[in-house]
Write an enzyme that holds these catalytic residues in place. Structure first.
Site, mmCIF file in Angstrom:
data_model
loop_
_atom_site.group_PDB
_atom_site.id
_atom_site.type_symbol
_atom_site.label_atom_id
_atom_site.label_comp_id
_atom_site.label_asym_id
_atom_site.label_seq_id
_atom_site.Cartn_x
_atom_site.Cartn_y
_atom_site.Cartn_z
ATOM 1 N N GLU A 180 -7.137 31.036 -6.700
ATOM 2 C CA GLU A 180 -8.358 30.256 -6.520
ATOM 3 C C GLU A 180 -8.088 29.041 -5.649
ATOM 4 O O GLU A 180 -7.041 28.384 -5.778
ATOM 5 C CB GLU A 180 -8.911 29.824 -7.883
ATOM 6 C CG GLU A 180 -9.274 31.008 -8.759
ATOM 7 C CD GLU A 180 -9.826 30.640 -10.117
ATOM 8 O OE1 GLU A 180 -10.143 31.562 -10.888
ATOM 9 O OE2 GLU A 180 -9.949 29.429 -10.421
ATOM 10 N N CYS A 201 1.420 29.432 -13.509
ATOM 11 C CA CYS A 201 2.330 28.285 -13.478
ATOM 12 C C CYS A 201 3.287 28.366 -14.664
ATOM 13 O O CYS A 201 2.888 28.758 -15.766
ATOM 14 C CB CYS A 201 1.541 26.979 -13.538
ATOM 15 S SG CYS A 201 2.564 25.481 -13.392
ATOM 16 N N CYS A 208 -3.707 21.997 -19.270
ATOM 17 C CA CYS A 208 -4.044 22.713 -18.040
ATOM 18 C C CYS A 208 -4.304 24.186 -18.320
ATOM 19 O O CYS A 208 -3.464 24.884 -18.914
ATOM 20 C CB CYS A 208 -2.903 22.565 -17.032
ATOM 21 S SG CYS A 208 -3.197 23.406 -15.464
ATOM 22 N N GLU A 252 2.873 24.975 -9.765
ATOM 23 C CA GLU A 252 3.688 23.774 -9.541
ATOM 24 C C GLU A 252 4.295 23.899 -8.148
ATOM 25 O O GLU A 252 5.209 24.700 -7.920
ATOM 26 C CB GLU A 252 4.781 23.677 -10.612
ATOM 27 C CG GLU A 252 5.980 22.801 -10.264
ATOM 28 C CD GLU A 252 5.641 21.365 -9.915
ATOM 29 O OE1 GLU A 252 5.896 20.961 -8.757
ATOM 30 O OE2 GLU A 252 5.125 20.648 -10.780
ATOM 31 N N SER A 283 1.579 17.888 -4.950
ATOM 32 C CA SER A 283 1.613 17.378 -6.317
ATOM 33 C C SER A 283 2.765 18.008 -7.084
ATOM 34 O O SER A 283 3.141 19.156 -6.837
ATOM 35 C CB SER A 283 0.290 17.688 -7.020
ATOM 36 O OG SER A 283 0.307 17.250 -8.356
ATOM 37 N N LEU A 306 1.676 12.072 -14.087
ATOM 38 C CA LEU A 306 2.377 11.260 -15.093
ATOM 39 C C LEU A 306 1.830 11.564 -16.485
ATOM 40 O O LEU A 306 2.549 12.056 -17.349
ATOM 41 C CB LEU A 306 2.210 9.784 -14.744
ATOM 42 C CG LEU A 306 3.328 8.839 -15.179
ATOM 43 C CD1 LEU A 306 4.677 9.303 -14.675
ATOM 44 C CD2 LEU A 306 3.022 7.429 -14.701
ATOM 45 N N ASN A 382 -10.815 17.775 -18.127
ATOM 46 C CA ASN A 382 -11.867 18.781 -17.978
ATOM 47 C C ASN A 382 -11.653 19.894 -18.999
ATOM 48 O O ASN A 382 -10.695 20.662 -18.888
ATOM 49 C CB ASN A 382 -11.856 19.346 -16.554
ATOM 50 C CG ASN A 382 -12.144 18.276 -15.521
ATOM 51 O OD1 ASN A 382 -13.211 17.673 -15.529
ATOM 52 N ND2 ASN A 382 -11.188 18.019 -14.631
#
Length: 454
Positions: A180, A201, A208, A252, A283, A306, A382
């Site tokens: 996505e 991931c 997440c 990641e 990121s 973080l 979210n």
């Protein structure tokens, strides 16, 4: 809820197969892993190393640098020369410019032909996907490309539009897996494409949705680059110029560092897509050795997730912290950024109600980032199916921001975008029947999480 792990032969086999490239496992370590009620067919590569963090006596030794265990990817082979292949054809978007130029010359054509091809792949508002779109190229050269080269690494599956204009694009890969990509328009003339770097991931961050998938495989450089090319080709006429790229989609990025650095190099090439290096942001959850390499090899921007101000909380919500804790992560940034001129890291801080959003957290965060040139993004959590957490209220986020700002921090509130189409931060992906385990909630946070699951 807490999902426990099996000590049976399937779990040993999964663990050994997936992590053998970078872990040494002592068989006796499995004797104390708790039993489980999961009885499902094996799924290769569905769990991360951090999925096993509740095992009481699991003995693991790992080298200093976490290596990707999934290269080459299923959809991209390699010639002996290192040129990426798709089937019997060269995959054009998997090469840096100098590699493309060398390959073109190896077939008897001038470097100028390589430059013209490059500009049609990435520039001149063409973004070619087919041989027929290579207007102006030598006829014989086009014939050679038709025979020996492949333009596309992705196939468009679907596009969803959220109420705020955010668009989520679903791409099918050659092996049938789906990734996505998100396009986020902004009224200030800045439009961002958020690209994925992996299918799933391995980091198992507890807030997440992508982490629930486990890791299926890395994306190739071509599969990463083509997400940005597709975004420009499909949507530039609708959303305007796409100016920013963030590697904040599925995966990641630094766990796939070779392909991510290569893709970033292609994205910023001045003869092609020509994104500014400071507008291409990679990121990471905090893979320290790879982060050091990235800061040495790339001029693109770095964002560090973080999300906690103590090791106790970060060990829980981001299991990578058990390997690279806050002290190591932040001291590494202090040391490395001393060597980079006029460079700021972006700290991302997802705010979880009752977990990391207290006034004490704000004060600790101020102390943690001292001496690090940085900006801080405060991100609303979210929600997603099965999530343990609740978003911090807007009032409390503003209070948190004000404490940081009064201490001299550069801080922003980042609103949710696209959450009604599961396109917001932390919502990408589609976990399968077997998911990476939820870790045990520390006792003092259990009350804060009660009733949070949706």
């Amino acid at each position: 809820m807490e999902m426990k792990l099996s000590r049976g032969p399937w779990m040993r086999r999964q663990f050994t197969t997936f992590f053998s490239p970078f872990l040494t496992i002592h068989p006796s370590s499995f004797s104390s892993i708790p039993s489980t009620s999961i009885h499902s067919p094996p799924l290769t590569h569905s769990l991360s190393p951090h999925s096993f963090s509740n095992a009481r006596s699991l003995s693991i030794s790992a080298p200093a640098t976490l290596q990707s265990s999934l290269s080459p990817t299923p959809s991209e082979g390699k010639e002996d020369s290192g040129i990426p292949m798709k089937g019997s054809k060269v995959l054009l978007k998997g090469m840096r410019y100098h590699e493309l130029e060398k390959w073109v010359q190896s077939h008897g054509y001038r470097p100028a032909q390589a430059l013209m091809l490059w500009k049609r792949l990435y520039g001149n508002n063409i973004w070619a996907q087919y041989n027929e779109e290579l207007e102006g190229l030598n006829k014989d050269f086009k014939g050679m490309l038709a025979e020996r080269a492949e333009f596309k690494a992705l196939d468009l599956k679907d596009m969803l539009t959220a109420s705020d204009g955010t668009k989520k694009i679903l791409f099918t890969l050659e092996d049938g897996l789906v990734i996505e990509t998100v396009i986020i328009p902004c009224r200030r003339g800045r439009t961002t494409v958020c690209v994925s770097s992996q299918v799933g991931c391995a980091m198992n961050c507890q807030f997440c949705y992508t982490g629930r998938m486990g890791l299926k495989r890395n994306l190739s450089a071509a599969e990463i680059v083509e997400q940005a090319v597709f975004a420009r080709r499909l949507l530039s006429h609708e959303v305007g110029t796409i100016t920013n790229v963030v590697f904040m989609g599925m995966g990641e990025p630094l766990h796939n560092i070779e392909n991510v650095i290569k893709a970033a190099d292609i994205l910023v090439d001045e003869h092609g897509l020509h994104f500014s290096p400071r507008k291409v942001t990679i990121s990471t959850s905090g893979l320290v050795p790879q982060m050091k390499r990235f800061l040495k090899e790339s001029n693109c921007a770095l964002a560090v997730s973080l999300n906690a101000t103590t090791d106790e909380v970060r060990n829980w919500v981001m299991p990578i912290n058990r390997k690279y804790n806050l002290g190591l992560l932040l001291n590494t940034l202090r040391e490395e950024l001393c060597l980079k001129h006029n460079y700021k890291v972006l700290f991302e801080y997802v705010m979880l109600a009752g977990v990391n959003d207290s006034i004490e957290d704000a004060k600790r965060l101020i102390d943690l980032v001292q001496g690090i040139p940085c900006k801080i993004n405060l991100i609303s959590f979210n929600p997603h199916c099965g999530s343990q957490f609740r978003p911090t209220s807007e009032e409390k986020m503003i209070q948190f921001r004000n404490i940081l700002a009064e201490a001299g921090c550069v801080v922003f509130l980042r609103p949710s975008r696209g959450d009604d189409q599961m396109a917001a931060c932390g919502q990408l992906g589609k976990p399968g029947e077997i998911q990476a385990p939820l870790l045990k909630v520390p006792a003092k946070f259990q009350t804060a999480l009660e009733g949070a699951s949706v």
